[in-house]
Design an enzyme around this catalytic site. Structure first.
Site, mmCIF file in Angstrom:
data_model
loop_
_atom_site.group_PDB
_atom_site.id
_atom_site.type_symbol
_atom_site.label_atom_id
_atom_site.label_comp_id
_atom_site.label_asym_id
_atom_site.label_seq_id
_atom_site.Cartn_x
_atom_site.Cartn_y
_atom_site.Cartn_z
ATOM 1 N N ARG A 70 42.536 44.286 34.489
ATOM 2 C CA ARG A 70 42.178 43.079 35.225
ATOM 3 C C ARG A 70 40.852 42.522 34.751
ATOM 4 O O ARG A 70 39.963 43.247 34.314
ATOM 5 C CB ARG A 70 42.083 43.379 36.728
ATOM 6 C CG ARG A 70 43.410 43.571 37.421
ATOM 7 C CD ARG A 70 43.225 43.662 38.927
ATOM 8 N NE ARG A 70 42.861 42.378 39.503
ATOM 9 C CZ ARG A 70 41.822 42.178 40.312
ATOM 10 N NH1 ARG A 70 41.019 43.160 40.613
ATOM 11 N NH2 ARG A 70 41.587 40.984 40.802
ATOM 12 N N ARG B 111 34.547 46.167 44.973
ATOM 13 C CA ARG B 111 33.506 47.118 44.597
ATOM 14 C C ARG B 111 33.080 47.858 45.855
ATOM 15 O O ARG B 111 32.924 47.254 46.907
ATOM 16 C CB ARG B 111 32.291 46.392 43.994
ATOM 17 C CG ARG B 111 32.589 45.758 42.651
ATOM 18 C CD ARG B 111 32.784 46.838 41.582
ATOM 19 N NE ARG B 111 32.994 46.243 40.280
ATOM 20 C CZ ARG B 111 34.188 45.936 39.799
ATOM 21 N NH1 ARG B 111 35.249 46.149 40.530
ATOM 22 N NH2 ARG B 111 34.306 45.423 38.581
ATOM 23 N N LYS C 216 41.063 56.885 39.249
ATOM 24 C CA LYS C 216 42.064 55.963 38.739
ATOM 25 C C LYS C 216 43.041 56.666 37.813
ATOM 26 O O LYS C 216 42.666 57.226 36.782
ATOM 27 C CB LYS C 216 41.399 54.791 38.020
ATOM 28 C CG LYS C 216 42.400 53.699 37.648
ATOM 29 C CD LYS C 216 41.715 52.393 37.367
ATOM 30 C CE LYS C 216 42.716 51.295 37.048
ATOM 31 N NZ LYS C 216 42.069 49.980 36.860
#
Length: 339
Positions: free
Chosen positions: A123, A324, A188
Site C-alpha cells: 500500500r 499508525r 505482519k
C-alpha cells in the site's frame, strides 16, 4: 527457460548434485555449469554450497511453483471460475502484469503468480520484499458490470477469504488489520493490494494482489520497516506446501470475487469482525496532512473504518488513510493494546 534457472530447478530438492551429473543432464561442460550456476544464484539471491568432490546444493531446498500441482488443488467450482493460470519465474509485479492484461482484454478469472518480484508493491507505494522461490506473490483479475465506486469493501472481503484459508490450516491466531493487512501475533504475515479501473458507470476490472510470507530470512527482510513473521515460524512443520496453499488461496479468492459481485460485502461483515484486531483500541490515523487520534470502532456496512474521536464519530474509506499505532505522546492505555 534459461540454463541458470534449469540448474536451480535441478538443485531445488536440496540434495547434492555433482557437476558432472548436472553437465550431462543439460548437455554442457562442467565449466559451463559452474559459470551458469554461480550467475543464477547471484541473480536470484540464493545461497549455494559447494562440497568438494561431491558437487553443489542449495543452502535451503525450494518448493518451486508447478502449474499442474496448483490446478490439481482446485475444487470443481474453483476450476470453473479460473480462466487462465500464469506462473512466471520473475516479474516486476504480478499486479502490474494483470492490470496491463485487463486493458488488453484478458478474461475475468485470470491468475498470475511469480517466483520472484523485482518491483513488488504494498500500500501507498511501499516496496514489497519478494525473494525468489520462498513466499507467495499472486494476483487475480475479475470484471464487474458496475463502476469502481460500486466495489467498496471488496478489500475486506478479500482479507476474510485469505484469513479463513489460513485459519483452516491451523493458524488460529491470524487476524486482520484494516484495510488489508494479515497479522499473526501482531506481526505482519501478508498483505493485499487491490487495484481497480473502469468507467464511472461501469464496467470495471479489479486486480487483487496477495503477498504472503512463507519463508523469509532475516537478511532478506532487512528492508521491512515493521515487525514481521513467516508461516514457517507460525506453523512449523505443519505449514502447507507452496503449491497446495496457492491452490487453496486462489480457489477462495475466485469464489469471493464471484460472490461479491452477487451479494456485496454484507455476508463478510461478521467474519471480518471475528478476525478484526483493532476494535476498541486507540489508534491514530494519518489523513492527508492531518493526524487524528481516536478509538477504532469497527467498520461501516460499506467497509469504511469508524473512528470515535474527541470531535465525534468519523468514517474513512480504504485507500485514503494509513493506520499508525499511538506514539509516546498518545500512549495506549496498556501494553496489551499495542499490535
Amino acid at each position: 527457460m534459461s540454463t541458470g534457472l534449469q540448474l536451480i530447478r535441478l538443485l531445488a530438492d536440496g540434495d547434492c548434485h555433482s557437476g558432472a551429473a548436472l553437465a550431462r543432464c543439460l548437455r554442457m561442460t562442467r565449466a559451463g555449469v559452474w559459470k551458469a550456476l554461480h550467475k543464477a544464484v547471484e541473480d536470484y539471491g540464493l545461497a549455494l554450497e559447494t562440497i568438494p568432490s561431491h558437487g553443489y546444493r542449495l543452502a535451503s531446498p525450494l518448493e518451486l511453483l508447478e502449474p499442474e500441482r496448483i490446478l490439481g488443488g482446485f475444487g470443481a467450482a474453483g476450476g470453473s471460475r479460473l480462466a487462465r493460470l500464469e506462473v512466471h519465474d520473475q516479474l516486476g509485479s504480478t499486479n502490474e502484469r494483470l492490470m496491463a492484461a485487463a486493458v488488453a482484454g484478458e478474461a475475468a478469472g485470470t491468475v498470475c503468480l511469480a517466483e520472484r518480484q523485482t518491483a513488488g508493491r504494498g500500500r501507498r507505494g511501499r516496496v514489497w520484499v519478494s525473494p525468489f522461490g520462498t513466499n507467495l506473490y499472486l494476483s487475480v483479475l475479475w470484471r464487474y458490470p458496475v463502476g469502481p465506486a460500486g466495489l467498496g469493501g471488496v478489500s475486506l472481503a478479500a482479507g476474510v477469504a485469505v484469513a479463513t484459508v489460513l485459519h483452516r490450516y491451523g493458524l488460529t491466531d491470524i487476524g486482520l488489520k484494516w484495510p488489508n493487512d494479515l497479522l499473526w501475533q501482531r506481526r505482519k504475515l501478508g498483505g493485499l493490494l487491490l487495484e481497480v479501473a473502469g468507467e464511472a458507470q461501469g464496467p470495471s476490472h479489479l486486480v487483487v494482489g496477495l503477498g504472503l510470507n512463507l519463508r523469509l530470512d532475516s537478511d532478506q527482510a532487512q528492508g521491512i520497516d515493521q515487525p514481521w513473521v513467516d508461516l514457517r515460524e507460525a506453523l512449523g512443520a505443519a505449514a502447507p506446501g507452496r503449491n497446495q496453499l496457492a491452490a487453496a488461496l486462489i480457489d477462495a479468492l475466485l469464489e469471493m470475487l464471484e460472490r461479491f459481485g452477487q451479494v456485496g460485502l454484507t455476508p463478510y461483515l461478521a467474519e471480518w469482525a471475528r478476525f478484526d484486531l483493532l476494535r476498541g483500541k486507540p489508534v491514530q490515523l494519518q489523513l492527508g496532512e492531518r493526524l487524528i487520534l481516536g478509538d477504532y470502532a469497527g467498520i461501516d456496512p460499506d467497509g469504511a473504518l469508524r473512528l470515535n474521536t474527541a470531535d465525534g464519530a468519523l468514517s474513512v474509506h480504504s485507500g485514503e488513510v494509513s493506520l499508525r499505532f499511538p506514539t509516546v505522546a498518545a500512549a495506549p492505555r496498556s501494553a496489551d493494546e499495542l499490535l
